[in-house]
Design an enzyme around this catalytic site. Structure first.
Site, PDB file in Angstrom:
ATOM      1  CB  CYS A  66      -0.988  -0.031   1.171  1.00 24.25           C
ATOM      2  SG  CYS A  66      -0.267   0.087   2.809  1.00 24.25           S
TER       3      CYS A  66
HETATM    4  C1  RB5 Z   1      -3.926   5.324   0.649  1.00 22.76           C
HETATM    5  O1  RB5 Z   1      -3.911   6.655   0.344  1.00 22.76           O
HETATM    6  C2  RB5 Z   1      -2.992   4.996   1.792  1.00 22.76           C
HETATM    7  O2  RB5 Z   1      -3.524   5.471   2.977  1.00 22.76           O
HETATM    8  C3  RB5 Z   1      -2.751   3.512   1.847  1.00 22.76           C
HETATM    9  O3  RB5 Z   1      -2.208   3.092   0.650  1.00 22.76           O
HETATM   10  C4  RB5 Z   1      -1.771   3.028   2.894  1.00 22.76           C
HETATM   11  O4  RB5 Z   1      -0.634   3.831   2.933  1.00 22.76           O
HETATM   12  C5  RB5 Z   1      -2.294   2.775   4.215  1.00 22.76           C
HETATM   13  O5  RB5 Z   1      -1.551   2.387   5.131  1.00 22.76           O
END
Ligand code: RB5
Length: 147
Positions: A66
Site C-alpha cells: 500500500c
Molecule cells: C492510501 O492513500 C494509503 O492510505 C494507503 O495506501 C496506505 O498507505 C495505508 O496504510
C-alpha cells in the site's frame, strides 16, 4: 514458489513491477489486484483476499503493498495464520522469516524504490524459518493468541 501479491492505489505501481520481477525469477505469481489503478480503492479489499490465501496455504508467501505498507500490515495480521510485517530494511526481510516465520511481506509503494523493494522481496522468499527451539517456543505463544 507460489507467491501472492496485492496492492491498493498507493502500492499499485510497485505491485506491477514486483509481479513481473517475480515471474521473471520463475515464481508462480497469483495477482489479487488491484488489476487497474483506481485512486479511491481501499487497501483492506485488496489485502484481505491475499492474506486469506496465505492463511489457507493456497499460496506459500504473500507480498502486500500500500502507500506506506502500514495499513497492509495491520489488516493482514488480523487473519489467523498470517505473520505480516512492514519491511524497510534488508536484515528484517530475512530475519523476520528465520526467527518469526513471517509469511507475508508488506511494502510501502510511496516509501521504497523499485530496485530496493525487489531485493527485499527476493531476500524474503529466499529465507527459511530456522525451526530453532527458542523460535518455535515464541511462535507457539503467538499462535496461542489466535485460538
Ligand atoms: C492510501 O492513500 C494509503 O492510505 C494507503 O495506501 C496506505 O498507505 C495505508 O496504510
Amino acid at each position: 514458489m507460489k507467491v501472492g501479491i496485492a496492492a491498493d492505489h498507493g502500492g499499485f505501481e510497485l505491485k506491477e513491477t514486483l509481479r513481473d520481477f517475480l515471474a521473471n525469477l520463475g515464481h508462480e505469481v497469483v495477482d489479487f489486484g488491484a488489476h487497474a489503478y483506481e485512486s479511491t480503492d481501499d487497501y483492506p479489499d485488496k489485502i484481505i483476499p491475499l492474506a486469506q490465501a496465505v492463511s489457507k496455504k493456497e499460496i506459500e508467501r504473500g507480498v502486500a503493498v500500500c502507500g506506506s505498507g502500514v495499513g497492509a500490515a495491520i489488516v493482514a495480521n488480523k487473519i489467523p495464520g498470517v505473520r505480516a510485517a512492514l519491511i524497510n530494511d534488508h536484515f528484517s526481510a530475512h530475519q523476520g522469516v528465520e526467527d518469526d516465520d513471517m509469511n507475508l511481506i508488506c511494502l510501502g509503494g510511496r516509501i521504497t524504490g523499485n530496485r530496493v523493494a525487489e531485493e527485499f522481496v527476493q531476500t524474503f522468499l529466499d529465507a527459511k524459518f530456522s525451526g530453532a527451539e527458542r523460535h518455535l517456543r515464541r511462535l507457539n505463544k503467538v499462535i496461542e493468541l489466535e485460538k
